[in-house]
Design a protein around this motif. Structure first.
Motif, short mmCIF file in Angstrom:
data_model
loop_
_atom_site.label_atom_id
_atom_site.label_comp_id
_atom_site.label_asym_id
_atom_site.label_seq_id
_atom_site.Cartn_x
_atom_site.Cartn_y
_atom_site.Cartn_z
N TYR A 1 0.82 -1.21 0.00
CA TYR A 1 0.00 0.00 0.00
C TYR A 1 0.86 1.27 0.00
CZ TYR A 1 -4.01 -2.91 1.56
OH TYR A 1 -5.01 -3.86 1.66
N ASN A 2 0.29 2.34 -0.55
CA ASN A 2 0.92 3.65 -0.44
C ASN A 2 0.95 4.04 1.03
OD1 ASN A 2 1.31 6.51 -0.34
ND2 ASN A 2 0.67 6.65 -2.46
N PRO A 3 2.12 4.37 1.57
CA PRO A 3 2.19 4.71 3.00
C PRO A 3 1.27 5.85 3.41
CG PRO A 3 4.39 4.40 2.09
CD PRO A 3 3.44 4.38 0.93
N SER A 4 0.99 6.76 2.50
CA SER A 4 0.15 7.91 2.85
C SER A 4 -1.32 7.56 2.94
CB SER A 4 0.35 9.03 1.81
OG SER A 4 -0.20 8.65 0.55
N LEU A 5 -1.69 6.36 2.44
CA LEU A 5 -3.10 5.96 2.42
C LEU A 5 -3.36 4.68 3.22
CD1 LEU A 5 -3.77 6.53 -1.40
CD2 LEU A 5 -4.59 7.97 0.49
N TRP A 6 -2.32 3.98 3.68
CA TRP A 6 -2.47 2.62 4.17
C TRP A 6 -3.46 2.50 5.31
CZ3 TRP A 6 -1.61 0.80 9.03
CH2 TRP A 6 -0.89 1.64 9.90
N SER A 7 -3.58 3.53 6.16
CA SER A 7 -4.45 3.41 7.33
C SER A 7 -5.93 3.39 6.92
CB SER A 7 -4.20 4.57 8.29
OG SER A 7 -4.50 5.80 7.68
N ARG A 8 -6.25 3.82 5.72
CA ARG A 8 -7.65 3.86 5.27
C ARG A 8 -7.96 2.84 4.18
NH1 ARG A 8 -9.56 8.62 2.83
NH2 ARG A 8 -7.52 9.31 2.13
N LEU A 9 -6.95 2.07 3.80
CA LEU A 9 -7.04 1.22 2.62
C LEU A 9 -7.29 -0.24 2.94
CD1 LEU A 9 -4.11 1.98 0.13
CD2 LEU A 9 -6.56 1.92 -0.38
N THR A 10 -8.10 -0.90 2.12
CA THR A 10 -8.17 -2.34 2.12
C THR A 10 -8.29 -2.80 0.68
OG1 THR A 10 -9.32 -2.37 4.25
CG2 THR A 10 -9.37 -4.39 2.94
N MET A 11 -7.43 -3.71 0.27
CA MET A 11 -7.55 -4.34 -1.05
C MET A 11 -7.80 -5.81 -0.86
SD MET A 11 -4.67 -2.50 -3.38
CE MET A 11 -4.64 -0.73 -3.55
N SER A 12 -8.57 -6.38 -1.77
CA SER A 12 -8.89 -7.81 -1.69
C SER A 12 -8.98 -8.38 -3.10
CB SER A 12 -10.19 -8.03 -0.93
OG SER A 12 -11.26 -7.35 -1.57
N VAL A 13 -8.90 -9.72 -3.17
CA VAL A 13 -9.04 -10.43 -4.44
C VAL A 13 -10.08 -11.52 -4.31
CG1 VAL A 13 -6.73 -10.00 -5.33
CG2 VAL A 13 -7.15 -11.98 -3.91
N ASP A 14 -10.75 -11.81 -5.40
CA ASP A 14 -11.66 -12.94 -5.50
C ASP A 14 -11.18 -13.75 -6.70
OD1 ASP A 14 -13.69 -14.74 -5.98
OD2 ASP A 14 -15.31 -13.32 -5.58
N THR A 15 -10.37 -14.77 -6.44
CA THR A 15 -9.78 -15.52 -7.54
C THR A 15 -10.81 -16.36 -8.28
OG1 THR A 15 -9.15 -17.24 -5.97
CG2 THR A 15 -7.49 -15.59 -6.51
N SER A 16 -11.93 -16.67 -7.64
CA SER A 16 -12.97 -17.46 -8.31
C SER A 16 -13.65 -16.66 -9.41
CB SER A 16 -14.01 -17.95 -7.30
OG SER A 16 -14.73 -16.84 -6.77
N ARG A 17 -13.60 -15.34 -9.28
CA ARG A 17 -14.23 -14.47 -10.26
C ARG A 17 -13.21 -13.64 -11.03
NH1 ARG A 17 -19.58 -11.89 -7.22
NH2 ARG A 17 -20.46 -13.87 -6.52
N ASN A 18 -11.93 -13.81 -10.75
CA ASN A 18 -10.89 -12.98 -11.36
C ASN A 18 -11.18 -11.49 -11.16
OD1 ASN A 18 -9.59 -15.29 -12.14
ND2 ASN A 18 -9.66 -14.88 -14.33
N GLN A 19 -11.45 -11.14 -9.91
CA GLN A 19 -11.75 -9.76 -9.58
C GLN A 19 -10.88 -9.30 -8.41
OE1 GLN A 19 -15.96 -9.47 -8.72
NE2 GLN A 19 -16.56 -9.98 -10.82
N PHE A 20 -10.63 -8.01 -8.37
CA PHE A 20 -9.96 -7.42 -7.22
C PHE A 20 -10.68 -6.12 -6.87
CE2 PHE A 20 -7.25 -4.21 -9.45
CZ PHE A 20 -7.35 -4.67 -10.75
N SER A 21 -10.56 -5.73 -5.61
CA SER A 21 -11.36 -4.63 -5.10
C SER A 21 -10.54 -3.67 -4.25
CB SER A 21 -12.53 -5.16 -4.27
OG SER A 21 -13.40 -5.93 -5.06
N LEU A 22 -11.06 -2.46 -4.17
CA LEU A 22 -10.46 -1.40 -3.38
C LEU A 22 -11.51 -0.83 -2.45
CD1 LEU A 22 -8.32 0.94 -2.86
CD2 LEU A 22 -9.45 2.14 -4.74
N LYS A 23 -11.15 -0.66 -1.19
CA LYS A 23 -11.98 0.09 -0.26
C LYS A 23 -11.10 1.16 0.40
CE LYS A 23 -15.35 -3.51 0.85
NZ LYS A 23 -16.37 -2.95 -0.08
N LEU A 24 -11.60 2.37 0.39
CA LEU A 24 -10.91 3.49 1.03
C LEU A 24 -11.93 4.15 1.95
CD1 LEU A 24 -8.31 5.30 1.09
CD2 LEU A 24 -9.44 6.72 -0.66
N ASN A 25 -11.69 4.10 3.25
CA ASN A 25 -12.69 4.62 4.17
C ASN A 25 -12.40 6.07 4.55
OD1 ASN A 25 -10.72 4.51 6.24
ND2 ASN A 25 -11.33 2.42 6.77
N SER A 26 -13.41 6.66 5.19
CA SER A 26 -13.31 8.04 5.69
C SER A 26 -12.87 9.01 4.60
CB SER A 26 -12.34 8.10 6.88
OG SER A 26 -12.72 7.20 7.89
#
Lengths: 107, 119
Positions: B59-84
């Motif tokens: 993660y970018n150090p300036s964003l890491w506290s608000r970031l979550t990334m995940s993958v769904d290999t069954s669907r070949n998808q990846f996701s981003l969540k950025l809170n606040s």
């Protein structure tokens, strides 16, 4: 954080002319980690050059990259009408960063 | 031909969570680092972070506290969540494919999603 400073901000040239774009890093980079992209309005960036001097698939040989340490250059040997765009350098280290971009515009 | 198709909410209020997903079609999902990059008028291109098919993240150090990334290999998808989120998070968000070998680069980009944060 490694800061990349591109110059000039804007380059005004005519088709057929040579363009030289500079990218200066705040600390020395591995030559394998310097990348150049081209972006046209309303589009995502497109990979041009990676590893300082390797052209991406389908990129014409009028585009070339060079440099080492903290100073890198993208050269377009003869500008074609489709080359007028914004160009970004990127360092792809542990925490990648981009330069602010150089706009190549028609004079 | 490999394609990236991305989607997610385009208008958020301050303090809400930005959520974007990118689907990979026409090619391998493993062997790459799936990346998010954003572009705003004020800050230009900003690398947000990356994740591989095993879920390893950077993660970018300036964003890491608000970031979550995940993958769904069954669907070949990846996701981003950025809170606040705040107005400063207003940008075009791109999903992209990172090739991480001896000469790392982003070789494929999605079309981008404009995310605006406004009360």
């Amino acid at each position: 954080e490694i800061v990349l400073t591109q110059s000039p901000d804007t380059l005004s040239l005519s088709p057929g002319e040579r363009a030289s774009l500079s990218c200066r890093a705040s600390q020395s980079l591995s030559s394998s980690s310097l990348v150049w992209y081209q972006q046209k309005p309303g589009q995502a960036p497109r990979l041009l050059i990676y590893g300082t001097s390797s052209r991406a698939t389908g990129i014409p040989d009028r585009f070339s990259g060079s440099g080492s340490g903290t100073d890198f250059t993208l050269t377009i040997s003869r500008l074609e009408p489709e080359d007028f765009a914004v160009y970004y350098c990127q360092q792809y280290g542990r925490s990648p960063t981009f330069g602010q971009g150089t706009k190549v515009e028609i004079k | 031909q490999v394609q990236l198709q991305q989607w997610g909410a385009g208008l958020l209020k301050p303090s809400e969570t930005l959520s974007l997903t990118c689907a990979v079609s026409g090619g391998s999902f493993s062997g790459f680092y799936w990346t998010w990059i954003r572009q705003s008028p004020g800050k230009g291109l900003e690398w947000i972070g990356e994740i591989n098919h095993s879920g390893n993240t950077n993660y970018n150090p300036s964003l890491w506290s608000r970031l979550t990334m995940s993958v769904d290999t069954s669907r070949n998808q990846f996701s981003l969540k950025l809170n606040s989120v705040t107005a400063a998070d207003t940008a075009v968000y791109y999903c992209a494919r990172g090739v991480i070998d001896t000469m790392a680069r982003i070789d494929l980009w999605g079309r981008g999603t404009l995310v605006s944060v406004s009360s």
